[in-house]
Write a protein that holds these residues in place. Structure first.
Motif, PDB file in Angstrom:
ATOM      1  N   PRO A   1       0.823  -1.205   0.000  1.00 41.96           N
ATOM      2  CA  PRO A   1       0.000   0.000   0.000  1.00 41.96           C
ATOM      3  C   PRO A   1       0.859   1.258   0.000  1.00 41.96           C
ATOM      4  N   SER A   2       0.421   2.262  -0.762  1.00 40.07           N
ATOM      5  CA  SER A   2       1.173   3.511  -0.766  1.00 40.07           C
ATOM      6  C   SER A   2       0.856   4.337   0.468  1.00 40.07           C
ATOM      7  N   MET A   3      -0.337   4.078   1.011  1.00 40.62           N
ATOM      8  CA  MET A   3      -0.701   4.789   2.245  1.00 40.62           C
ATOM      9  C   MET A   3      -1.479   3.817   3.124  1.00 40.62           C
ATOM     10  N   GLY A   4      -1.454   4.072   4.410  1.00 44.87           N
ATOM     11  CA  GLY A   4      -2.179   3.202   5.318  1.00 44.87           C
ATOM     12  C   GLY A   4      -1.305   2.042   5.759  1.00 44.87           C
ATOM     13  N   ASP A   5      -1.873   1.188   6.593  1.00 38.53           N
ATOM     14  CA  ASP A   5      -1.053   0.108   7.147  1.00 38.53           C
ATOM     15  C   ASP A   5      -1.858  -1.168   7.289  1.00 38.53           C
ATOM     16  N   ILE A   6      -1.151  -2.264   7.336  1.00 45.61           N
ATOM     17  CA  ILE A   6      -1.783  -3.551   7.598  1.00 45.61           C
ATOM     18  C   ILE A   6      -1.086  -4.155   8.807  1.00 45.61           C
ATOM     19  N   LYS A   7      -1.879  -4.555   9.807  1.00 43.33           N
ATOM     20  CA  LYS A   7      -1.261  -5.134  10.996  1.00 43.33           C
ATOM     21  C   LYS A   7      -1.651  -6.602  11.097  1.00 43.33           C
ATOM     22  N   TRP A   8      -0.657  -7.439  11.202  1.00 42.92           N
ATOM     23  CA  TRP A   8      -0.874  -8.864  11.338  1.00 42.92           C
ATOM     24  C   TRP A   8      -0.370  -9.277  12.702  1.00 42.92           C
ATOM     25  N   GLN A   9      -1.272  -9.833  13.512  1.00 44.79           N
ATOM     26  CA  GLN A   9      -0.950 -10.225  14.881  1.00 44.79           C
ATOM     27  C   GLN A   9      -0.314  -9.065  15.642  1.00 44.79           C
ATOM     28  N   GLY A  10      -0.854  -7.898  15.413  1.00 41.06           N
ATOM     29  CA  GLY A  10      -0.414  -6.728  16.156  1.00 41.06           C
ATOM     30  C   GLY A  10       0.757  -5.991  15.542  1.00 41.06           C
ATOM     31  N   LYS A  11       1.515  -6.632  14.632  1.00 44.70           N
ATOM     32  CA  LYS A  11       2.680  -5.964  14.074  1.00 44.70           C
ATOM     33  C   LYS A  11       2.417  -5.513  12.640  1.00 44.70           C
ATOM     34  N   SER A  12       3.000  -4.394  12.275  1.00 39.04           N
ATOM     35  CA  SER A  12       2.812  -3.884  10.925  1.00 39.04           C
ATOM     36  C   SER A  12       3.505  -4.793   9.910  1.00 39.04           C
ATOM     37  N   THR A  13       2.884  -4.958   8.744  1.00 37.87           N
ATOM     38  CA  THR A  13       3.496  -5.796   7.724  1.00 37.87           C
ATOM     39  C   THR A  13       4.295  -4.988   6.715  1.00 37.87           C
ATOM     40  N   LYS A  14       4.511  -3.726   7.057  1.00 40.95           N
ATOM     41  CA  LYS A  14       5.244  -2.875   6.120  1.00 40.95           C
ATOM     42  C   LYS A  14       6.611  -3.472   5.823  1.00 40.95           C
ATOM     43  N   GLY A  15       6.920  -3.561   4.547  1.00 44.31           N
ATOM     44  CA  GLY A  15       8.245  -4.034   4.185  1.00 44.31           C
ATOM     45  C   GLY A  15       8.399  -5.536   4.227  1.00 44.31           C
ATOM     46  N   MET A  16       7.366  -6.245   4.673  1.00 44.86           N
ATOM     47  CA  MET A  16       7.480  -7.704   4.689  1.00 44.86           C
ATOM     48  C   MET A  16       7.135  -8.251   3.323  1.00 44.86           C
ATOM     49  N   GLY A  17       7.988  -9.114   2.822  1.00 45.44           N
ATOM     50  CA  GLY A  17       7.748  -9.692   1.512  1.00 45.44           C
ATOM     51  C   GLY A  17       6.776 -10.851   1.605  1.00 45.44           C
ATOM     52  N   ALA A  18       6.375 -11.345   0.449  1.00 46.31           N
ATOM     53  CA  ALA A  18       5.387 -12.412   0.397  1.00 46.31           C
ATOM     54  C   ALA A  18       5.851 -13.651   1.151  1.00 46.31           C
ATOM     55  N   ALA A  19       7.101 -14.028   0.964  1.00 42.53           N
ATOM     56  CA  ALA A  19       7.597 -15.246   1.614  1.00 42.53           C
ATOM     57  C   ALA A  19       7.535 -15.110   3.134  1.00 42.53           C
ATOM     58  N   GLN A  20       7.936 -13.935   3.615  1.00 48.73           N
ATOM     59  CA  GLN A  20       7.883 -13.688   5.061  1.00 48.73           C
ATOM     60  C   GLN A  20       6.466 -13.822   5.587  1.00 48.73           C
ATOM     61  N   LEU A  21       5.521 -13.247   4.849  1.00 43.04           N
ATOM     62  CA  LEU A  21       4.132 -13.275   5.308  1.00 43.04           C
ATOM     63  C   LEU A  21       3.582 -14.693   5.309  1.00 43.04           C
ATOM     64  N   VAL A  22       3.969 -15.478   4.321  1.00 46.41           N
ATOM     65  CA  VAL A  22       3.526 -16.871   4.317  1.00 46.41           C
ATOM     66  C   VAL A  22       4.080 -17.568   5.550  1.00 46.41           C
ATOM     67  N   ARG A  23       5.362 -17.290   5.823  1.00 45.46           N
ATOM     68  CA  ARG A  23       5.977 -17.914   6.993  1.00 45.46           C
ATOM     69  C   ARG A  23       5.283 -17.511   8.275  1.00 45.46           C
ATOM     70  N   SER A  24       4.808 -16.274   8.347  1.00 42.15           N
ATOM     71  CA  SER A  24       4.160 -15.862   9.594  1.00 42.15           C
ATOM     72  C   SER A  24       2.677 -16.214   9.620  1.00 42.15           C
ATOM     73  N   GLY A  25       2.198 -16.940   8.620  1.00 41.30           N
ATOM     74  CA  GLY A  25       0.884 -17.539   8.752  1.00 41.30           C
ATOM     75  C   GLY A  25      -0.233 -17.064   7.842  1.00 41.30           C
ATOM     76  N   ILE A  26       0.093 -16.320   6.769  1.00 41.99           N
ATOM     77  CA  ILE A  26      -0.963 -15.907   5.844  1.00 41.99           C
ATOM     78  C   ILE A  26      -0.768 -16.645   4.521  1.00 41.99           C
ATOM     79  N   ALA A  27      -1.781 -17.388   4.088  1.00 37.30           N
ATOM     80  CA  ALA A  27      -1.670 -18.079   2.800  1.00 37.30           C
ATOM     81  C   ALA A  27      -2.853 -17.719   1.917  1.00 37.30           C
ATOM     82  N   GLN A  28      -2.645 -17.757   0.617  1.00 45.66           N
ATOM     83  CA  GLN A  28      -3.721 -17.374  -0.288  1.00 45.66           C
ATOM     84  C   GLN A  28      -3.988 -18.467  -1.317  1.00 45.66           C
ATOM     85  N   VAL A  29      -5.269 -18.694  -1.580  1.00 39.62           N
ATOM     86  CA  VAL A  29      -5.651 -19.535  -2.711  1.00 39.62           C
ATOM     87  C   VAL A  29      -6.034 -18.563  -3.826  1.00 39.62           C
TER      88      VAL A  29
END
Lengths: 300, 235, 341
Positions: free
Chosen positions: B54-82
């Motif tokens: 996102p160019s503006m705003g934030d996404i928080k996963w389990q309380g922490k911001s996901t800014k700068g986290m790449g796709a692989a990191q996010l999958v590792r921390s528990g988000i998967a997409q079909v």
């Protein structure tokens, strides 16, 4: 064995050696082209650059270190340069129209060629006496078989087998196969394409240099003009063998090598190169995906 | 709050596709986002997955911001997409597809166990484990795509239009699977054009119209809302 | 379209026309002002290469076919024109026409296999063709003179007027370039040009609205080769001696560089590109070694920051790496400002 047959077999053996060298260079090329579909026009000039480095390393450390070790070092260096080029000149424009990264690649090829020329000069340099290839020969009936004629295809074959194993049985290979099919989805499920893709370029550069070292040892010289010619030949071999197939690159190289040897021997050296291209065009007309390639269905 | 999307703006090329979207997903919930084509559903999911940022705003996963986290990191921390359209790796075997889903994991034994579990759970996948995924039917590919995503052992499973292009009978099967996954404790974020199904299973739902959230409420409530019925349920 | 947009439209077209006329005027009076033969010769070469670029533009820029061996058609035209003048005794204009037609026929033939096969294949097939052409040129001595090529090509004579001086060649090539420009401009702005653009941008879409993409591609290839052939024969007459080394793959790369810098799809861009890559290297003769490298760096930077070249159409660019990011940042900054108020 009569003379005609001996001569013919001699040509076949020459062709197989030369072809196996093409295979090596093509396998390096195939990594980037097969996986990313990017016609890496900088491949040739990169491996020439790397081969020049190998040459210099050997001249400096002559006798003290096994030349193949130095070639591997040079290969790694070239691989790293390949990764840098990917990061700077290809990655930012990966999503653009197909031609954009290709033209960027042309630009990189030109830069590499100029650097090579600035450091090693425009003239061809002798590659003799660098002892990469085994000396000696043996007789098979009337046929004189040089040891190097066995060595080169053996090395090429070994490389293909190793690369095929890596592709099919390692995690890196799995990631590569996924990226090859669908890079966006691969990213989504956590395949780190920004780690794997540079490694693919590294391998491409490394294998290219190995091929380049063989090529220059076989022909006895290295020159900056080999770059773009090498790229195009590698591209042609890979298209013949089938995009994305290492065995395709291997056999494609052999076919071209033998065809060129035959053409050189029976038609005239002038048309050697041309024959290779004619064969490729003919094969591709009837089998557009190459000898071992598979059809990719275009999603609309 | 497990996932908290806070006023994000996302650009697709030079065009703004998401104009300030906020929503939340909590433990144990099944959330649906309903929207038409071009509403920005896929862009939204891809942003949460880390494929876009996102160019503006934030996404928080389990309380922490996901800014700068790449796709692989996010999958590792528990988000998967079909992903939309299943997107299985057609030239790879079913087995390799599942293996790829677990790419971010390092526990070889656990991965093997999970693969066998899913082969038992989806017998058809087990039968065809060495077949190329491209040869499966649409419904089977959907199962494969779901299993592939589950291989990452996600806490949050996001599904982009799971009913797309599938026959109604198969859609029922898929939604049964979704219910099962939900019962096992995985949080689900469902994005659909097919509002009927999506709203009937959802705890809470959001309506997405050209990059903005226009309505929210419990799934069953929205199903009975007139404007929703007009726009999405063909009434 | 309301009156305001209509007026704006014709105003910008008029502006463009005026700009073209001014440039044309400058080109016409140049030899009267610039007495340096060297510079005039550079411009003359630029005009010839512009025509090749026009042809390349049509093939690559408008159909998206990656024709890497394009210089082969240039070479064929060159040889055809030279041999026509020397062996067949054709006059200048007839030789040029002959060369163009020969190149066009070859282009037509080459385009046929390119039709239903992938973009990569086109690149490879044209490169292979170039290789074959060079092999023939180098070896069929009785026809082409082998590696020594064709020498002693007679000076052009038009309606009794013999062209030999620097100035007369300058004007001759200028006239040909302008004529080619006008002709190609008309093609591009005709319905054929729009069909070609449609094919380039979305072939399936174009076909689904009834565009015969096969015919159009053949058309583009053939006409592009025609221009290349004409340019080639002009070149023969200009330097009066040609050999195979004038037409190697690197020249194809150069042509592509010219088109890319100027902008794919833009005719004036082609001229600018040709001028840049002809004139600039000469100005920096001392850095001759680094010429190619610098050209390469320019290409890379161009692709990173402005893939559509100086005057090219945006459609060519796609997601433009940094340029898009910069644009995005600007919009975001604006929004942040608005939100802060």
């Amino acid at each position: 064995m009569n003379e005609g047959l001996t001569y013919f077999l001699q040509q076949v053996i020459n062709g197989l050696s030369c072809g196996a060298i093409y295979s090596m260079i093509a396998i390096g090329y195939s990594m980037v082209y097969g996986v990313l579909g990017l016609i890496n026009f900088a491949h040739g000039d990169l491996y020439v650059f790397g081969t020049f480095i190998a040459y210099s390393l050997i001249i400096v450390l002559s006798g003290m270190v096994n030349p193949w070790l130095l070639a591997i070092v040079a290969g790694c260096l070239a691989g790293c340069v390949g990764m840098v080029i990917e990061r700077l000149a290809y990655r930012p424009i990966r999503k653009a129209n197909r031609m954009v990264p290709m033209i960027s690649a042309f630009g990189c090829a030109a830069v590499l060629k100029t650097i090579s020329q600035a450091v090693w000069g425009p003239e061809a340099i002798s590659f003799e006496s660098l002892s990469f290839l085994p000396e000696g020969s043996f007789m098979l009936g009337n046929l004189q078989v040089y040891n190097r004629a066995l060595f080169i295809p053996a090395v090429s074959l070994a490389v293909v087998i190793i690369m095929q194993y890596i592709l099919n049985h390692t995690k890196f290979g799995l990631g590569t196969r996924c990226i090859m099919q669908d890079s966006a989805t691969s990213n989504l499920i956590g395949v780190p394409s920004d780690t794997i893709i540079p490694l693919i370029y590294f391998l491409g550069g490394f294998l290219g240099v190995m091929g380049g070292v063989l090529y220059c040892s076989y022909y006895g010289y290295i020159s900056i003009d080999m770059g773009m010619l090498g790229t195009i030949k590698a591209w042609a071999v890979v298209m013949l063998g089938g995009k994305g197939s290492f065995w395709g690159a291997f056999f494609g190289g052999l076919v071209i090598g033998v065809a060129e040897a035959m053409a050189g021997a029976y038609i005239g050296t002038a048309y050697r190169d041309a024959v290779g291209y004619i064969i490729i065009v003919v094969v591709l007309m009837f089998r557009p995906t190459g000898m071992f390639g598979h059809k990719k269905v275009e999603k609309v | 709050m497990l996932l908290s999307v806070e006023d994000i703006h996302v650009f697709y090329g030079p065009v703004e596709a998401i104009h300030g979207v906020s929503f939340e997903v909590d433990e144990g919930e099944l959330i649906s986002i309903v929207g038409n084509n071009g509403a920005g559903k896929t862009t939204l999911l891809n942003t949460i997955s880390g494929a876009m940022s996102p160019s503006m705003g934030d996404i928080k996963w389990q309380g922490k911001s996901t800014k700068g986290m790449g796709a692989a990191q996010l999958v590792r921390s528990g988000i998967a997409q079909v992903p939309e359209g299943r997107m299985v790796f057609a030239d790879s075997t079913v087995y390799d597809n599942l293996l790829a889903g677990a790419y971010v994991r390092k526990d070889k034994e656990g991965i093997k166990k999970d693969i066998n579990t899913y082969f038992e759970r989806f017998p058809i996948l087990g039968e065809r484990r060495n077949q190329k995924a491209g040869l499966l039917s649409g419904g089977q590919q959907q199962m494969l795509a779901i299993a592939r995503a589950l291989m990452a052992r996600p806490k949050l499973l996001m599904m982009d239009e799971p009913s797309l292009g599938l026959a109604p009978v198969i859609v029922s099967e898929v939604y049964n699977i979704i219910e099962q996954i939900r019962k096992e404790g995985t949080v689900i974020l469902l994005v659909e054009q097919n509002a009927t199904r999506a709203l009937s299973v959802a705890d809470r739902a959001y309506i997405l119209v050209t990059g903005e959230i226009t309505m929210t409420g419990p799934g069953k409530e929205l199903m009975h809302n007139d404007s929703v019925r007009q726009a999405y349920l063909g009434v | 379209m309301n009156m305001k947009t209509l007026n704006k439209f014709s105003l910008s077209r008029n502006k463009a026309l005026v700009a073209y006329l001014i440039v044309l005027l400058l080109m016409i009076i140049a030899p009267l002002v610039i007495k340096d033969a060297f510079i005039l010769r550079l411009f003359t070469t630029t005009y010839i290469f512009s025509i090749v670029c026009f042809g390349n533009m049509l093939v690559v820029g408008y159909t998206g076919m990656l024709c890497l061996g394009f210089v082969a058609f240039y070479g064929i035209g060159s040889y055809a024109g030279a041999l026509a003048a020397k062996e067949l005794g054709f006059g200048f204009l007839l030789s040029v026409l002959f060369a163009g037609i020969v190149a066009a026929i070859v282009g037509f033939v080459i385009s046929l296999p390119c039709l239903r096969l992938s973009v990569d294949f086109v690149g490879l097939i044209t490169t292979s063709f170039l290789n074959i052409f060079l092999a023939i040129a180098r070896n069929w001595r009785s026809l082409t003179g082998g590696p020594n090529g064709v020498t002693g090509i007679p000076r052009p004579v038009i309606f009794g007027y013999r062209i030999a001086s620097v100035t007369s060649f300058y004007y001759l090539m200028l006239i040909f370039m302008v004529l080619s420009f006008i002709l190609l401009n008309n093609i591009i702005h005709s319905k054929y040009g729009r069909m070609l653009q449609g094919i380039r941008d979305n072939e399936l879409g174009a076909v689904s609205v009834g565009v015969d993409s096969r015919k159009m591609k053949i058309f583009a290839f053939t006409v592009g080769s025609l221009f290349a052939g004409i340019a080639g024969s002009l070149y023969s007459f200009y330097i009066s001696a040609i050999n195979p080394d004038n037409f190697i793959f690197n020249i194809s790369t150069q042509i592509m560089q010219m088109c890319v810098l100027g902008g794919m799809g833009s005719l004036p861009g082609a001229v600018i590109g040709a001028a840049f890559f002809t004139v600039v290297p000469e100005l920096y003769r001392s850095l001759a070694l680094y010429r190619i490298g610098l050209g390469g760096i320019i290409m890379v930077l161009c692709m990173l920051f402005r893939p559509q070249g100086l005057l090219g159409s945006r459609a060519f660019a796609g997601d433009k790496g940094f340029a898009d990011r910069i644009k995005r940042a600007r919009v975001v900054a604006q929004q942040k400002k608005a939100a802060a108020k």
